[in-house]
Enzyme design. Structure first.
Site, short mmCIF file in Angstrom:
data_model
loop_
_atom_site.label_atom_id
_atom_site.label_comp_id
_atom_site.label_asym_id
_atom_site.label_seq_id
_atom_site.Cartn_x
_atom_site.Cartn_y
_atom_site.Cartn_z
N ASN A 164 6.58 8.82 6.31
CA ASN A 164 7.55 7.87 6.83
C ASN A 164 7.00 6.48 6.60
OD1 ASN A 164 9.31 6.22 8.08
ND2 ASN A 164 9.10 7.09 10.12
N SER B 263 4.12 -6.24 -3.11
CA SER B 263 3.78 -6.44 -1.70
C SER B 263 4.41 -7.73 -1.19
CB SER B 263 2.26 -6.52 -1.53
OG SER B 263 1.94 -7.05 -0.26
N SER C 130 0.84 -1.20 0.00
CA SER C 130 0.00 0.00 0.00
C SER C 130 0.87 1.25 0.00
CB SER C 130 -0.90 0.03 1.24
OG SER C 130 -1.68 -1.13 1.29
N TRP D 163 -7.75 -3.38 -5.52
CA TRP D 163 -7.58 -3.36 -4.07
C TRP D 163 -7.80 -1.94 -3.58
CZ3 TRP D 163 -8.13 -6.74 -0.56
CH2 TRP D 163 -7.66 -6.52 0.74
N GLU E 184 0.47 -8.44 -6.50
CA GLU E 184 0.07 -9.86 -6.45
C GLU E 184 0.90 -10.72 -7.40
OE1 GLU E 184 -4.10 -9.84 -7.44
OE2 GLU E 184 -4.64 -8.97 -5.51
N ARG F 229 9.21 3.80 5.88
CA ARG F 229 10.42 2.96 5.80
C ARG F 229 10.13 1.56 6.34
NH1 ARG F 229 13.83 7.63 8.53
NH2 ARG F 229 12.48 6.89 10.18
N HIS G 209 1.53 -13.61 -0.14
CA HIS G 209 1.89 -13.05 -1.45
C HIS G 209 3.04 -13.90 -2.04
CE1 HIS G 209 -0.42 -9.17 -1.84
NE2 HIS G 209 -0.92 -9.79 -0.81
C1 PLP Z 1 -3.47 -5.52 -5.91
C2 PLP Z 1 -3.00 -5.15 -4.54
N1 PLP Z 1 -2.46 -3.93 -4.34
C3 PLP Z 1 -2.03 -3.54 -3.13
C4 PLP Z 1 -2.11 -4.38 -2.04
C5 PLP Z 1 -1.63 -3.88 -0.71
O1 PLP Z 1 -0.49 -4.55 -0.26
P1 PLP Z 1 -0.14 -4.54 1.30
O2 PLP Z 1 -1.08 -5.48 1.96
O3 PLP Z 1 1.28 -5.01 1.36
O4 PLP Z 1 -0.30 -3.16 1.79
C6 PLP Z 1 -2.66 -5.64 -2.18
C7 PLP Z 1 -2.79 -6.51 -1.01
O5 PLP Z 1 -3.18 -7.63 -1.01
C8 PLP Z 1 -3.13 -6.05 -3.46
O6 PLP Z 1 -3.69 -7.24 -3.66
#
Ligand code: PLP
Length: 411
Positions: free
Chosen positions: A259, A200, A73, A105, A179, A261, A205
């Site tokens: 932030n 991610s 994210s 997402w 993904e 990191r 994952h």
């Molecule tokens: C397509 C997609 N984008 C972004 C994310 C977000 O990743 P994270 O959970 O590491 O924040 C996900 C999470 O499953 C995702 O499937």
């Protein structure tokens, strides 16, 4: 020794409920040991493991730069905010338009809204889970400055065609590849087609460090923007301190910032997992094939399910196994999922279904005309995923999955 037993015990406890969970033993004792060594070193914040991981990641994916962050994210957040940064020549402004697919997402979408873009949704093809590039192109207008494309569950659209289109129109292409680490289209890694590609390392994952993310890019200016956005807008570059001799060189802020990191613990674990990416990829492809073959060879097989076909130029990298129910079962899905979950087969929806049906999009009035996206809705109504583990699937597991899935005929 004490520590090892405790870890194994807690992993077992959290997985106990499911006979076939989304991920089994995602982190092995060697991955955990790498994290523990960082804790024992006392230097747990971003440090040398992050730097090594970024270099190895960029090298394997044949991209110039990689910047690690604390989640996928955050990777989407930084890629979006780098795309409108005053230091970037081709940048979007508030009020410009962005296109994203309806099967997305939450944190693929929200950075676009948070950065002031007007978002337009495009439907997906329920047979491939991905978009038809022509559908995106038909929505582009003179104000379109960003396309956020999601490579869904190890596969993609014709990303090469999309990249060439974006380059011609000077549209910034952000590839949310969270993904699909390890998948290739036309022999080139997904995530490296866009101006930015995001990844991610969340649990289940393609590789995991619990939480974690990465952004890749090929432009040095973008790389420097991403690094300062990641750390408060800070610059610790020697050249910067020479440019501002009156400022304390330890605290020079050259940009806006967040932030986001990672901890070096995450980087050490992710680096160890990354070494096993090709092995994981191969095993997951084989496991998927074994499950499909076994279902199709069974006397009970009557096309109850559809499995996503791999497009010609694709070499997939799976994290889970998407399954689409035959439309004749559309009213049975809820009961079916309840039943197989109860028996111990863990499932999840395919991403979040059609995101415009989520209450948060109404809260921000993102789909005022209440447009329906039939492809994404079909996936929402008929689709679900089960796990694809990084160790070889056993016959006992295959039979268990089959027994669960064929319950669809009895409901
Ligand atoms: C397509 C997609 N984008 C972004 C994310 C977000 O990743 P994270 O959970 O590491 O924040 C996900 C999470 O499953 C995702 O499937």
């Amino acid at each position: 020794m004490q520590l090892k037993n405790k870890f194994n015990h807690s992993i077992l406890l959290s997985r106990k409920k499911y006979r076939y969970p989304l991920l089994r033993n995602g982190l092995d004792k060697f991955d955990l040991k790498k994290g523990i060594q960082v804790i024992q070193s006392g230097h747990i914040t971003m440090n040398k493991h992050t730097e090594i991981f970024e270099k190895k990641f960029a090298k394997k994916l044949k991209t110039k730069y990689a910047v690690m962050v604390n989640s996928g994210s955050s990777a989407n957040l930084l890629a979006t905010f780098a795309s409108c940064n005053p230091l970037r020549k081709n940048r979007f402004k508030k009020g410009d338009h962005a296109i994203i697919q309806s099967l997305c997402w939450s944190t693929s979408l929200w950075p676009l809204v948070q950065a002031g873009l007007k978002v337009k949704f495009v439907d997906v093809n329920p047979l491939s889970l991905n978009v038809n590039v022509e559908d995106i192109i038909s929505k582009v207008n003179l104000k379109t400055k960003v396309i956020m494309i999601i490579n869904v569950l190890g596969l993609s659209c014709d990303i090469l065609r999309l990249k060439n289109f974006c380059r011609k129109k000077k549209i910034i292409l952000i590839e949310d590849n969270c993904e699909s680490l390890g998948a290739k289209y036309n022999e080139k890694y997904l995530g490296t087609y866009g101006d930015f590609g995001t990844f991610s390392f969340f649990y289940s994952h393609p590789i995991t460090s619990g939480e974690g993310g990465m952004i890749v890019c090929n432009d040095k200016e973008d790389y420097n923007i991403l690094k300062s956005l990641r750390s408060h807008g800070w610059s610790r570059n020697k050249k910067t301190s020479k440019k501002y001799p009156n400022l304390d060189p330890r605290y020079i802020f050259v940009n806006s910032g967040f932030n986001v990191r990672p901890l070096d613990i995450q980087a050490a674990i992710a680096l160890n997992q990354f070494k096993k990416l090709d092995k994981f990829k191969k095993i997951r492809i084989e496991n998927r094939k074994k499950i499909i073959d076994s279902l199709k060879k069974d006397s009970k097989w009557k096309n109850q399910f559809h499995f996503i076909e791999v497009p010609l130029k694709m070499k997939p990298s799976y994290m889970v196994f998407p399954i689409i129910l035959n439309p004749k079962f559309k009213n049975k899905k809820k009961q079916f999922i309840n039943e197989i979950e109860k028996r111990g087969l863990q499932t999840r929806p395919i991403i979040s279904g059609s995101f415009v049906n989520q209450p948060a999009t109404s809260l921000y009035k993102l789909n005022p005309k209440k447009i329906r996206f039939k492809g994404a809705e079909k996936i929402e109504k008929l689709g679900f995923v089960i796990g694809l583990h990084t160790t070889k699937i056993s016959n006992i597991e295959i039979n268990f999955i089959k027994d669960c899935l064929f319950l669809i005929d009895k409901i």
